[in-house]
Design an enzyme around this catalytic site. Structure first.
Site, PDB file in Angstrom:
ATOM      1  N   GLY A  72     -17.461 -61.736 -10.003  1.00 33.57           N
ATOM      2  CA  GLY A  72     -17.355 -63.173 -10.273  1.00 33.57           C
ATOM      3  C   GLY A  72     -16.318 -63.517 -11.329  1.00 33.57           C
ATOM      4  O   GLY A  72     -16.276 -64.643 -11.809  1.00 33.57           O
TER       5      GLY A  72
ATOM      6  N   GLU B 143     -14.127 -59.840   5.409  1.00 29.65           N
ATOM      7  CA  GLU B 143     -14.438 -60.947   4.507  1.00 29.65           C
ATOM      8  C   GLU B 143     -14.418 -62.283   5.257  1.00 29.65           C
ATOM      9  O   GLU B 143     -15.297 -63.117   5.099  1.00 29.65           O
ATOM     10  CB  GLU B 143     -13.415 -60.944   3.373  1.00 29.65           C
TER      11      GLU B 143
ATOM     12  N   ASP C 298      -5.745 -59.837  -1.966  1.00 34.83           N
ATOM     13  CA  ASP C 298      -6.563 -58.932  -2.767  1.00 34.83           C
ATOM     14  C   ASP C 298      -6.598 -57.534  -2.155  1.00 34.83           C
ATOM     15  O   ASP C 298      -6.463 -56.524  -2.851  1.00 34.83           O
ATOM     16  CB  ASP C 298      -7.999 -59.475  -2.886  1.00 34.83           C
TER      17      ASP C 298
HETATM   18  C1  GLA Z   1      -9.170 -65.275  -3.691  1.00 37.70           C
HETATM   19  C2  GLA Z   1      -8.831 -64.864  -2.261  1.00 37.70           C
HETATM   20  C3  GLA Z   1      -7.332 -64.567  -2.125  1.00 37.70           C
HETATM   21  C4  GLA Z   1      -6.494 -65.724  -2.675  1.00 37.70           C
HETATM   22  C5  GLA Z   1      -6.983 -66.130  -4.063  1.00 37.70           C
HETATM   23  C6  GLA Z   1      -6.286 -67.355  -4.564  1.00 37.70           C
HETATM   24  O1  GLA Z   1      -8.970 -64.186  -4.549  1.00 37.70           O
HETATM   25  O2  GLA Z   1      -9.559 -63.703  -1.897  1.00 37.70           O
HETATM   26  O3  GLA Z   1      -7.032 -64.320  -0.777  1.00 37.70           O
HETATM   27  O4  GLA Z   1      -6.501 -66.805  -1.791  1.00 37.70           O
HETATM   28  O5  GLA Z   1      -8.367 -66.369  -4.089  1.00 37.70           O
HETATM   29  O6  GLA Z   1      -4.947 -67.121  -4.765  1.00 37.70           O
END
Ligand code: GLA
Length: 402
Positions: free
Chosen positions: A129, A167, A179
């Site tokens: 988080g 996801e 990510d």
């Molecule tokens: C989260 C999502 C990413 C991206 C960011 C914002 O981390 O998993 O894919 O969109 O937010 O930049």
């Protein structure tokens, strides 16, 4: 402790937890890091640019392939063991943290791969988080384990794509691929400049220490309540903006055409959402240009701060805690500061003189105390390596080898 030692220690804890939770030893241990995004927020699901780094915090998974299709996972962090038959995994049916892992198996199977069940014990050093992608680290640790144990032969971009599908489709969070790509492709000493349309990566070396600089990260500890619904709403607004502008994605709107684009959108809200994405893509490219040119990295500071203002005023994804942290860091001498990650809490990163890191951290703490917020937690970050095997636990042999 060096990053390598951190990964090895986590792998050791995962292996010990494995032995306690299940009979026998794991086939191997794998490690996948969380990520810190230097700049490029909410651009990845708009086919845009991002510039994250892999952290030295991550998830270690001790894994053994099974002869059946059961995925059985012990999480040290959650203090529980859960299991599911891979054949039963489908969108929305596996609640909580197990969904991220089961979703990877589901995505690989959907792509036609023969995916065995696994016994997995997890150890995580990424705060959940905090906007540092603890979920992508989970997905990627198990993705590389499956790839190796089942001899899938997939490259890292294919694994990242499968983890993103876990996801998006199984967990139901409409995120982009930043990510997972950062966790799998991260490289020690470099930022990952990713074009999320072509999936082309350019590693951009970043040696802040050589310039007397540090990347200071402050976990705002703001409660992360609205994230899912608000994230999905931003995604939908961007899609509507692109539709009204008649482009495949907001990536296709150049910053030079922004004024004309603004005139073609029918709501003020959409204008602000679009302006964030278009200017943010431009800021990512500007940061990359500065760093590539060998100029003083301090020059990127104003771009980081402008990114924060855009997230606060146009994209409206910041909260009072992160705004306070950014303001306090800048007032105490940071060259630039911004919230990082999906928003509504999470971490703030600041580019600071190394010798000022402690003073700036305490300036943020004082501002927090004055506002009555939960005390923040600070640490420094450097680009680390992407997902990899870790620990020495033996055979690394798939189900077909036993
Ligand atoms: C989260 C999502 C990413 C991206 C960011 C914002 O981390 O998993 O894919 O969109 O937010 O930049």
């Amino acid at each position: 402790m060096t990053p390598e030692e951190g990964a090895e220690a986590a792998a050791g804890r995962a292996a010990t937890a494995f032995a306690e939770a299940f009979d026998g030893a794991p086939d191997g241990c794998w490690w996948a890091p969380g990520r810190l995004n230097l700049i490029g927020e909410h651009t990845d699901y708009n086919d845009g640019f991002v510039l994250p780094l892999a952290l030295d915090r991550g998830v270690a998974a001790a894994v053994r392939a099974r002869p059946d299709d059961v995925l059985r996972v012990h999480s040290r962090h959650e203090g529980e063991t859960r299991s599911v038959h891979l054949a039963d995994v489908a969108p929305g049916v596996v609640p909580g943290w197990l969904g991220y892992l089961a979703g990877v198996g589901w995505a690989l199977a959907r792509d036609g791969h023969d995916v065995p069940g696994l016994d997995v014990a997890l150890d995580s050093t990424v705060p959940v988080g905090a906007g540092l992608s603890s979920s992508a680290a989970l997905e990627c640790a198990v993705a590389i384990a499956w790839n190796e144990l089942a001899d899938l032969g997939l490259d890292r971009t294919a694994l990242a794509t499968a983890a993103r599908r876990a996801e998006n489709e199984v967990v139901g969070a409409p995120t982009g691929v930043m990510d997972q790509m950062a966790s799998l492709h991260g490289r020690h000493g470099s930022l990952m400049f990713l074009d999320t349309r072509s999936m082309r990566i350019e590693q951009v070396p970043l040696d802040l220490a050589a310039h007397g600089l540090t990347l200071l990260v402050v976990d705002s500890r703001a409660p992360h309540a609205l994230v899912d619904g608000e994230y999905a709403e931003r995604h939908r607004s961007c899609a509507r903006g692109a539709e009204q502008l008649g482009v495949p994605a907001l990536r296709d709107v150049a910053v030079a055409d922004l004024d004309s684009a603004m005139g073609r959108l029918d709501e003020d809200l959409l204008r602000r959402r679009v302006r964030h994405v278009v200017t943010e893509n431009d800021r990512v490219e500007q940061v990359v240009r500065v760093l590539r040119s060998g100029a003083d990295p301090r020059d990127i500071g104003p771009l980081l701060t402008a990114s924060h203002a855009s997230m606060r005023d146009d994209f409206e994804i910041t909260v009072p805690e992160v705004d306070t942290a950014v303001r306090a860091a800048l007032a105490a001498g940071a060259h630039g500061a911004r919230m990082t990650g999906g928003g509504f809490g999470g971490c703030v990163l600041s580019l600071v003189e190394s010798e000022d890191a402690a003073t700036i951290t305490s300036a943020v703490s004082s501002a927090y105390a004055e506002a009555g917020f939960t005390p923040p937690v600070g640490f420094t970050a450097e680009p680390g390596s992407g997902a990899r095997p870790a620990g020495v636990t033996g055979r690394r042999r798939g189900p077909r080898g036993r």
